[in-house]
Design an enzyme around this catalytic site. Structure first.
Site, PDB file in Angstrom:
ATOM      1  N   VAL A  13       0.861  -1.179   0.000  1.00 47.70           N
ATOM      2  CA  VAL A  13       0.000   0.000   0.000  1.00 47.70           C
ATOM      3  C   VAL A  13       0.899   1.231   0.000  1.00 47.70           C
ATOM      4  CG1 VAL A  13      -1.732   1.335   1.263  1.00 47.70           C
ATOM      5  CG2 VAL A  13      -1.865  -1.164   1.240  1.00 47.70           C
ATOM      6  N   ALA A  16       4.412   4.208   2.946  1.00 51.32           N
ATOM      7  CA  ALA A  16       3.957   2.961   2.335  1.00 51.32           C
ATOM      8  C   ALA A  16       4.132   1.832   3.338  1.00 51.32           C
ATOM      9  CB  ALA A  16       4.772   2.658   1.081  1.00 51.32           C
ATOM     10  N   LYS A  17       3.587   0.703   3.040  1.00 48.27           N
ATOM     11  CA  LYS A  17       3.822  -0.494   3.843  1.00 48.27           C
ATOM     12  C   LYS A  17       3.484  -1.701   2.997  1.00 48.27           C
ATOM     13  CE  LYS A  17       5.114  -1.236   8.128  1.00 48.27           C
ATOM     14  NZ  LYS A  17       6.037  -0.389   8.914  1.00 48.27           N
ATOM     15  N   GLY A  18       4.138  -2.825   3.303  1.00 47.37           N
ATOM     16  CA  GLY A  18       3.852  -4.051   2.567  1.00 47.37           C
ATOM     17  C   GLY A  18       3.669  -5.205   3.528  1.00 47.37           C
ATOM     18  N   ASP A  68      10.224  -5.013   8.593  1.00 43.91           N
ATOM     19  CA  ASP A  68       9.197  -4.847   9.614  1.00 43.91           C
ATOM     20  C   ASP A  68       9.085  -6.222  10.273  1.00 43.91           C
ATOM     21  OD1 ASP A  68       6.957  -2.774  10.438  1.00 43.91           O
ATOM     22  OD2 ASP A  68       5.977  -4.705  10.379  1.00 43.91           O
TER      23      ASP A  68
END
Ligand code: NAD
Length: 424
Positions: A68, A113-115, A154
């Site tokens: 995202v 953002a992050k995944g 993360d």
């Protein structure tokens, strides 16, 4: 080496709604216009990928993954990749938005953002994780890029996965692209000081807040929940500045010493004990729930989300909470904390030392020149202190708690940049 948060989370709120509730308050205080509000609340891009991976038994399994991108208004988007069995889109969306706000609070030129990939990395072989990481990278090769979207570790991922991601991306591009990812091993262009950067930022924020509250560090006490990367570094650096750390905890339990825990000794013990404090002789065991509500000056939650909730917030006695973890305080607990007059240095400010040094890693990669540890620490400390002052000033100006002030600073910066850049 892997970045993990193993414990279950009680009373978990929907993380995206929780983020939006605070965003809405800040947007209202700022008088944000409807158009900008709609732009900032909506993620720019949400990608769902299904990646087939050949497992060690020869069978092909398909993994669902996400990326995202919440915003690229301030610059290329930045954010970690989470490998966990329970990762879900709303969580990734919230984490992506938090990254936008975090980067804006510390004034670094990144969006958020992050995944994530739904998988259990602890039950997979290194080969399976490598193939999964490479397949995920391939499926997002048009999203990632040093000037577009820069991942980082993360939960469930670490330097090893970042090395594979960088290698896979580089092979596709036909050139070595160090700056496509941060949190890499040092030998591959990682930055000195990155490992301790988040804990160091927590300490800097704690010192700044104590000064505002007229608290003398060498006459103050603290407890730290979570004794992993962030918690142990924060405890060590706060103890070095004279704060007496009376209690610490990890998944194995909570530990207390009336005379203050010898943090160096606790870290040494944990390092030789599979990362856990279990069996540590320098403290007595106590009820982990009581650790948060015991009478100390400073509380540092540095473990998981939603640990300060409507169920325990009434009993909290600390004067200052410095959020090392992401989202440790549930939205519903905010009101009571404010009524009790407790100062909170919120996650998007207190733990932003990590992304700040990730930014330094990217800068060094692009310059092709390594900074010394002193330079990294000195610059990170300056940024943390300046950011704290910005947020504190906003809290005074708008007469709001530090959490809302941090959102105000962040939203204001992103909104202003959006206005200058112009819309469609
Ligand atoms: P980590 O895996 O190194 O450590 C987590 C620690 O929390 C471990 O000691 C674990 O035993 C403990 N823990 C887990 N559940 C617990 C519970 N219920 N009660 C008490 N202790 C518990 O992770 P980390 O990198 O230190 O991250 C901790 C938090 O900080 C997370 O919320 C993470 O998102 C946030 N954070 C980390 C960074 C970073 O750079 N590492 C940056 C920003 C935010």
């Amino acid at each position: 080496m892997l970045y993990k948060e193993p414990a279950p989370i009680k009373d978990r709120e929907n993380p995206f709604e929780s983020m939006m509730s605070r965003f809405n308050i800040a947007a209202e205080v700022l008088g944000l216009d409807e158009e900008t509000y709609n732009v900032l609340k909506s993620p720019t891009r949400q990608v769902i990928v299904n990646v087939p991976v050949t497992m060690d038994d020869g069978k092909v399994r398909v993994f669902e993954g996400y990326r995202v991108v919440h915003s690229t208004i301030l610059g290329p988007s930045k954010g970690g990749i989470r490998y966990a069995p329970d990762v879900f889109l709303d969580e990734v969306k919230a984490l992506a938005a938090w990254m936008t706000w975090k980067c804006a609070v510390v004034d670094i030129p990144y969006g958020g953002a992050k995944g994530g990939i739904i998988c259990d990395p602890y039950s997979m072989s290194a080969g399976e994780i490598e193939r999964l990481t490479r397949a995920y990278t391939q499926s997002l090769v048009d999203i990632f890029g040093p000037d577009r979207d820069i991942p980082a570790p993360d939960m469930g991922t670490g330097p090893r996965e970042m090395a594979w991601l960088m290698d896979e991306y580089s092979k596709t591009k036909g050139s070595t692209e160090h700056a496509v990812v941060t949190g890499k091993p040092l030998v591959l262009g990682g930055s000195l000081g990155r490992v301790e950067a988040t804990g160091r930022g927590v300490m800097v924020s704690a010192m700044a807040a104590m000064e505002k509250l007229g608290m003398d560090p060498s006459n103050s006490t603290a407890v730290v929940q979570g004794f992993g990367n962030v918690g142990s570094w924060a405890a060590k650096l706060m103890a070095e500045r004279g704060v007496k750390i009376l209690g610490v905890s990890d998944v194995s339990g909570a530990y207390w010493n009336d005379n203050g825990i010898d943090i160096e000794e606790a870290i040494e013990y944990k390092n030789g004990n599979n990362g856990r404090l279990e069996g540590f002789k320098g403290a007595e065991q106590m009820d982990p729930d009581e650790l948060l509500t015991t009478k100390v000056d400073v509380l540092v939650p540095a473990a998981v989300e939603d640990v300060i909730t409507i169920h325990n917030v009434d009993k909290i006695q600390a004067k200052l909470i410095v959020e090392g973890a992401n989202g440790p305080t549930s939205y519903k607990a905010d009101k009571i904390i404010n009524e009790k007059g407790i100062m909170v240095v919120p996650d998007i400010l207190a733990n932003s030392g990590g992304v700040t040094v990730s930014y330094f890693e990217w800068v060094q990669n692009r310059m092709g020149f390594k900074w010394t540890l002193d330079r990294v620490n000195e610059r990170a400390e300056r940024i943390m202190n300046e950011s704290f002052e910005r947020v504190y000033a906003a809290s005074q100006k708008y007469n709001v708690p530090m959490r809302i002030a941090a959102y105000i600073v962040a939203i204001d910066k992103v909104a202003m940049t959006y206005k200058y850049r112009g819309g469609f």
